[in-house]
Scaffold this motif. Structure first.
Motif, PDB file in Angstrom:
ATOM      1  N   THR A  98      36.055  35.470  36.002  1.00  0.00           N
ATOM      2  CA  THR A  98      37.275  35.989  36.627  1.00  0.00           C
ATOM      3  C   THR A  98      37.469  35.413  38.024  1.00  0.00           C
ATOM      4  O   THR A  98      38.573  35.003  38.399  1.00  0.00           O
ATOM      5  N   GLN A  99      36.384  35.371  38.806  1.00  0.00           N
ATOM      6  CA  GLN A  99      36.477  34.877  40.173  1.00  0.00           C
ATOM      7  C   GLN A  99      36.895  33.412  40.215  1.00  0.00           C
ATOM      8  O   GLN A  99      37.713  33.001  41.050  1.00  0.00           O
ATOM      9  N   LEU A 100      36.349  32.595  39.305  1.00  0.00           N
ATOM     10  CA  LEU A 100      36.680  31.170  39.291  1.00  0.00           C
ATOM     11  C   LEU A 100      38.124  30.938  38.852  1.00  0.00           C
ATOM     12  O   LEU A 100      38.788  30.012  39.332  1.00  0.00           O
ATOM     13  N   LYS A 101      38.610  31.769  37.920  1.00  0.00           N
ATOM     14  CA  LYS A 101      40.016  31.654  37.510  1.00  0.00           C
ATOM     15  C   LYS A 101      40.942  31.886  38.706  1.00  0.00           C
ATOM     16  O   LYS A 101      41.930  31.167  38.903  1.00  0.00           O
ATOM     17  N   LYS A 102      40.627  32.887  39.497  1.00  0.00           N
ATOM     18  CA  LYS A 102      41.448  33.179  40.671  1.00  0.00           C
ATOM     19  C   LYS A 102      41.335  32.067  41.706  1.00  0.00           C
ATOM     20  O   LYS A 102      42.324  31.670  42.327  1.00  0.00           O
ATOM     21  N   GLU A 103      40.109  31.569  41.881  1.00  0.00           N
ATOM     22  CA  GLU A 103      39.876  30.526  42.876  1.00  0.00           C
ATOM     23  C   GLU A 103      40.623  29.242  42.533  1.00  0.00           C
ATOM     24  O   GLU A 103      41.110  28.532  43.417  1.00  0.00           O
ATOM     25  N   ARG A 104      40.723  28.949  41.241  1.00  0.00           N
ATOM     26  CA  ARG A 104      41.336  27.688  40.799  1.00  0.00           C
ATOM     27  C   ARG A 104      42.841  27.797  40.551  1.00  0.00           C
ATOM     28  O   ARG A 104      43.468  26.820  40.167  1.00  0.00           O
ATOM     29  N   ASP A 105      43.368  28.993  40.745  1.00  0.00           N
ATOM     30  CA  ASP A 105      44.813  29.162  40.585  1.00  0.00           C
ATOM     31  C   ASP A 105      45.518  28.437  41.741  1.00  0.00           C
ATOM     32  O   ASP A 105      45.278  28.741  42.921  1.00  0.00           O
ATOM     33  N   VAL A 106      46.373  27.491  41.438  1.00  0.00           N
ATOM     34  CA  VAL A 106      46.986  26.650  42.472  1.00  0.00           C
ATOM     35  C   VAL A 106      48.228  27.271  43.103  1.00  0.00           C
ATOM     36  O   VAL A 106      48.919  26.631  43.886  1.00  0.00           O
ATOM     37  N   SER A 107      48.510  28.518  42.777  1.00  0.00           N
ATOM     38  CA  SER A 107      49.698  29.170  43.317  1.00  0.00           C
ATOM     39  C   SER A 107      49.708  29.166  44.844  1.00  0.00           C
ATOM     40  O   SER A 107      50.775  29.162  45.471  1.00  0.00           O
TER      41      SER A 107
END
Length: 360
Positions: free
Chosen positions: A344-353
């Motif tokens: 979950t943390q990596l998904k948020k970190e890699r979100d380019v928004s």
């Protein structure tokens, strides 16, 4: 009744596998003392290709040999899990497949057994584990010549969608609140603190003895030497405030609190000063955490293993590298931390928004 020395004499029919004796048999099968004796017996009629003869062995006999086979790094808990899953499979054969011996089974029987698993176990993770272990066992039986047909073809691997796996995110504030909740109970307080600040598995906590604690004068730190699930040695850093609670708990049950290289008592003992049973401790701690309101951010009940996720997530948020997290937790690669602990943390970190904005 279920002496491991006589394990090859078992006939798997319902008259022998009496319900109340199954647990005793599973426990006895953990004893690997008889492995060499039974292997030697199988080798008496070794053929020219070097194949042993297992034809006189019962299904339980070959299960015992499979679980304890040399060259496999299987800890006690892993062996216990293998034994439980395979024996449960053997017990259910007469009712699901109408056969008492795996040598009578065909591919279609295994397809039916998988349908039975789907009915009994809705969770894919549970079915996946059972199917994986059974396929491995049946493949081994086929390779060793015990089975004449590769019936494992009837078992289809269970694909688990990573999104179906619980995120297992715990708010640090709820951990701190649980610690305060047990402020007058050093047994539970010390255990929560220990798991949260080290990421140790329960088995890595209950196995070491007090003599495995040491003080490093160069680093001015305390370390607990333990063995991980993958048979790796780990020196877990024990914070002073955690050690203080453990010492208070040991003091209350009448055990020594100072570090002594000759102290053979468990590092984290039960109230009788003996090593804890992992399953019992896991259930007990799960109940205590629930009572203290220690749940996930989406209000799901947690098990002690969730605290391992909390440790990895906390370390990562504090700046630890994924490589170091994997090394600390005893994983040979970063795959497990990436896919399980930090997904979950990596998904948020890699979100380019964060790179896109609109000026209004």
């Amino acid at each position: 009744m279920y002496s491991v020395g006589n394990v090859i004499k078992f006939d798997l029919d319902t008259s022998i596998l009496i319900k109340e004796n199954i647990k005793e048999m599973k426990d006895n099968m953990l004893d690997n003392t008889y492995y060499d004796t039974l292997t030697k017996r199988a080798s008496l009629y070794e053929d020219k290709q070097g194949n042993y003869d297992y034809s006189l062995f019962s299904n339980v006999g070959v299960t015992y040999l499979y679980v304890h086979q040399k060259g496999k790094k299987r800890g006690v808990q892993t062996k216990k899990e293998y034994i439980s899953i395979i024996i449960d499979f053997l017990i259910i054969l007469p009712s699901v497949c109408k056969k008492n011996d795996i040598r009578e089974l065909g591919r279609y029987d295994m397809e039916n057994y998988q349908m039975y698993l789907e009915e009994q176990y809705p969770k894919k993770t549970t079915r996946s584990k059972k199917v994986t272990i059974l396929k491995s066992f049946l493949d081994w039986c086929f390779e060793e010549g015990y089975l004449k047909k590769k019936i494992s073809r009837g078992l289809i691997p269970v694909k688990i969608d990573k999104e179906e796996i619980p995120h297992r995110v715990i708010d640090p504030a709820t951990v701190e609140a649980a610690v305060r909740y047990y402020n007058k109970n050093p047994k539970i307080k010390s255990l929560i603190l220990l798991l949260a600040t080290t990421g140790l598995r329960l088995n890595e906590v209950i196995t070491p003895k007090m003599k495995h604690m040491s003080y490093d004068p160069i680093k001015s730190q305390y370390y607990l030497e333990t063995i991980t699930k993958n048979k790796k040695k780990r020196f877990a850093l024990i914070k002073p405030y955690v050690l203080r609670e453990i010492r208070e708990y040991r003091k209350r049950i009448g055990l020594r609190t100072e570090i002594n290289p000759d102290d053979d008592t468990p590092f984290y003992p039960n109230k009788f000063g003996k090593h804890y049973n992992r399953s019992y401790l896991s259930t007990m701690l799960s109940n205590h955490m629930l009572a203290a309101g220690l749940v996930t951010t989406d209000n799901k009940r947690i098990t002690p293993h969730y605290i391992r996720h909390f440790f990895a997530q906390s370390a990562w948020h504090a700046g630890a590298s994924i490589d170091d997290i994997a090394e600390t937790l005893g994983h040979s690669s970063t795959k497990t931390p990436k896919e399980n602990y930090l997904r979950t943390q990596l998904k948020k970190e890699r979100d380019v928004s964060r790179f896109v904005d609109i000026n209004v």
